[in-house]
Design an enzyme around this catalytic site. Structure first.
Site, PDB file in Angstrom:
ATOM      1  N   ASP A  49       0.865  -1.176   0.000  1.00 14.21           N
ATOM      2  CA  ASP A  49       0.000   0.000   0.000  1.00 14.21           C
ATOM      3  C   ASP A  49       0.902   1.225   0.000  1.00 14.21           C
ATOM      4  O   ASP A  49       2.059   1.142   0.427  1.00 14.21           O
ATOM      5  CB  ASP A  49      -0.912  -0.001   1.237  1.00 14.21           C
ATOM      6  CG  ASP A  49      -2.191   0.797   1.020  1.00 14.21           C
ATOM      7  OD1 ASP A  49      -2.082   2.015   0.746  1.00 14.21           O
ATOM      8  OD2 ASP A  49      -3.285   0.225   1.117  1.00 14.21           O
ATOM      9  N   ASP A  76       4.073   1.858  -4.549  1.00 18.96           N
ATOM     10  CA  ASP A  76       3.192   2.541  -5.478  1.00 18.96           C
ATOM     11  C   ASP A  76       3.015   1.608  -6.677  1.00 18.96           C
ATOM     12  O   ASP A  76       3.951   1.376  -7.443  1.00 18.96           O
ATOM     13  CB  ASP A  76       3.821   3.860  -5.919  1.00 18.96           C
ATOM     14  CG  ASP A  76       2.915   4.691  -6.810  1.00 18.96           C
ATOM     15  OD1 ASP A  76       2.009   4.116  -7.450  1.00 18.96           O
ATOM     16  OD2 ASP A  76       3.121   5.918  -6.888  1.00 18.96           O
ATOM     17  N   ASN A 103      -6.747  -5.949  -5.194  1.00 17.93           N
ATOM     18  CA  ASN A 103      -7.719  -5.044  -4.585  1.00 17.93           C
ATOM     19  C   ASN A 103      -7.447  -3.571  -4.862  1.00 17.93           C
ATOM     20  O   ASN A 103      -8.378  -2.761  -4.871  1.00 17.93           O
ATOM     21  CB  ASN A 103      -7.724  -5.281  -3.062  1.00 17.93           C
ATOM     22  CG  ASN A 103      -8.418  -4.164  -2.317  1.00 17.93           C
ATOM     23  OD1 ASN A 103      -9.638  -4.064  -2.288  1.00 17.93           O
ATOM     24  ND2 ASN A 103      -7.628  -3.278  -1.699  1.00 17.93           N
ATOM     25  N   TYR A 168     -12.121   5.532 -14.157  1.00 18.24           N
ATOM     26  CA  TYR A 168     -12.259   4.428 -13.210  1.00 18.24           C
ATOM     27  C   TYR A 168     -13.234   3.390 -13.759  1.00 18.24           C
ATOM     28  O   TYR A 168     -12.977   2.179 -13.685  1.00 18.24           O
ATOM     29  CB  TYR A 168     -12.753   4.976 -11.872  1.00 18.24           C
ATOM     30  CG  TYR A 168     -13.039   3.939 -10.810  1.00 18.24           C
ATOM     31  CD1 TYR A 168     -12.018   3.382 -10.053  1.00 18.24           C
ATOM     32  CD2 TYR A 168     -14.353   3.539 -10.538  1.00 18.24           C
ATOM     33  CE1 TYR A 168     -12.289   2.447  -9.062  1.00 18.24           C
ATOM     34  CE2 TYR A 168     -14.630   2.611  -9.553  1.00 18.24           C
ATOM     35  CZ  TYR A 168     -13.604   2.068  -8.823  1.00 18.24           C
ATOM     36  OH  TYR A 168     -13.875   1.143  -7.844  1.00 18.24           O
ATOM     37  N   LYS A 172     -12.310  -0.452 -14.455  1.00 18.84           N
ATOM     38  CA  LYS A 172     -12.998  -1.507 -13.719  1.00 18.84           C
ATOM     39  C   LYS A 172     -13.797  -2.421 -14.632  1.00 18.84           C
ATOM     40  O   LYS A 172     -13.959  -3.606 -14.346  1.00 18.84           O
ATOM     41  CB  LYS A 172     -13.887  -0.897 -12.635  1.00 18.84           C
ATOM     42  CG  LYS A 172     -13.119  -0.460 -11.399  1.00 18.84           C
ATOM     43  CD  LYS A 172     -12.393  -1.623 -10.751  1.00 18.84           C
ATOM     44  CE  LYS A 172     -11.673  -1.253  -9.487  1.00 18.84           C
ATOM     45  NZ  LYS A 172     -10.964  -2.401  -8.870  1.00 18.84           N
ATOM     46  N   VAL A 201     -19.621   0.299  -0.752  1.00 22.96           N
ATOM     47  CA  VAL A 201     -19.127  -0.213   0.526  1.00 22.96           C
ATOM     48  C   VAL A 201     -18.836   0.955   1.460  1.00 22.96           C
ATOM     49  O   VAL A 201     -18.188   1.935   1.073  1.00 22.96           O
ATOM     50  CB  VAL A 201     -17.857  -1.066   0.319  1.00 22.96           C
ATOM     51  CG1 VAL A 201     -17.375  -1.643   1.641  1.00 22.96           C
ATOM     52  CG2 VAL A 201     -18.135  -2.181  -0.689  1.00 22.96           C
ATOM     53  N   THR A 203     -16.723   2.168   3.534  1.00 19.39           N
ATOM     54  CA  THR A 203     -15.391   2.375   4.091  1.00 19.39           C
ATOM     55  C   THR A 203     -15.321   3.765   4.722  1.00 19.39           C
ATOM     56  O   THR A 203     -16.166   4.637   4.455  1.00 19.39           O
ATOM     57  CB  THR A 203     -14.321   2.273   2.997  1.00 19.39           C
ATOM     58  OG1 THR A 203     -14.527   3.325   2.044  1.00 19.39           O
ATOM     59  CG2 THR A 203     -14.398   0.924   2.286  1.00 19.39           C
TER      60      THR A 203
END
Length: 261
Positions: A49, A76, A103, A168, A172, A201, A203
């Protein structure tokens, strides 16, 4: 970051005990829930991460809860060489990986007009390209093990025509292409490849940046189930797909969205 929630009443997969698992973007959000879930199963977990503070805190929390401290490294994923080097370094410590969870993602908001070629390439580098090259890096080890499981995190965002992040959405939507485009070749070596596509979700990042009263109403209108989707709900599906119980599941998309689609 909140304290990790141990899912004592969740499914147990004895076959995951002692197996090595690599997670990209594992320091927070859905990724952190996936790291926790595998650690609770007794797996040997490694993750990367860019968020150093959150990653270190997660590792400390798991160790404090009496669980094995995961291997982690700042990375990265836009730097393919660095990503593959991190996977190799983790494998040198934990052994060949039985499971890879792709992920890592960034759903940064942007407009069609504001996208430059450089920005487009960056979005693809994070949200799609990293998954391919992480898969490439773990395949030799999975072949040595006699099989494995790759779980690619998709999204329902592009499927419900969300307009806030076109790059995005493009990246995806390509996740299913990655899954279906590699499953047949890798299946000959009993390496399974699947997509898990989450809904909205809850988060900490989503709640802080994007969740509004109108967003709450949108969830109520579109989900069949009234509960809010949690990172642990996505992690539960990932665990199943990494387990031997899913030994005949490959080239599929598994949607965890409360019935939105």
């Amino acid at each position: 970051m909140s304290e990790p929630t141990l899912r004592r009443n969740g499914a147990r997969y004895p076959g995951l005990q002692g197996r090595s698992v690599f997670v990209t973007g594992g320091g927070s959000g859905i990724g952190a829930a996936i790291v926790r879930a595998f650690t609770e199963q007794g797996a040997r977990v490694a993750f990367v991460d860019v968020a150093e503070a959150e990653s270190a805190q997660l590792a400390e929390q798991l160790a404090a809860a009496g669980l094995a401290r995961p291997w982690w490294q700042r990375c990265d994923v836009r730097d393919v060489a660095a990503l593959q080097a991190a996977i190799a370094a983790a494998a040198a410590v934990l052994g060949d990986f039985h499971a890879l969870v792709n992920n890592v993602a960034s759903d940064e908001r942007h407009t069609i007009e504001g996208v430059t070629p450089a920005y487009y390439d960056e979005r693809v580098a994070i949200n799609q390209r990293a998954a391919y090259f992480a898969l490439q890096a773990v395949v030799p080890g999975m072949k040595r093990l006699g099989g494995g499981s790759v779980v690619n995190l998709g999204s329902i965002g592009w499927q419900i025509k969300e307009s806030a992040y076109p790059c995005y959405a493009i990246a995806k939507s390509a996740v299913n292409g990655l899954t279906r485009g590699t499953a047949a070749q890798l299946g000959r070596d009993r390496i399974r490849v699947n997509t898990v596509s989450p809904g909205w979700v809850m988060t900490e990042r989503q709640k802080a940046l994007w969740l509004t009263p109108e967003g709450e109403r949108e969830i109520d209108r579109n989900q069949c189930l009234p509960d809010r989707l949690q990172p642990e709900d996505v992690a539960a599906m990932v665990l199943f797909l990494a387990s031997d119980d899913a030994r005949m599941c490959t080239a599929q998309e598994f949607v965890v969205d409360g019935g939105w689609l």
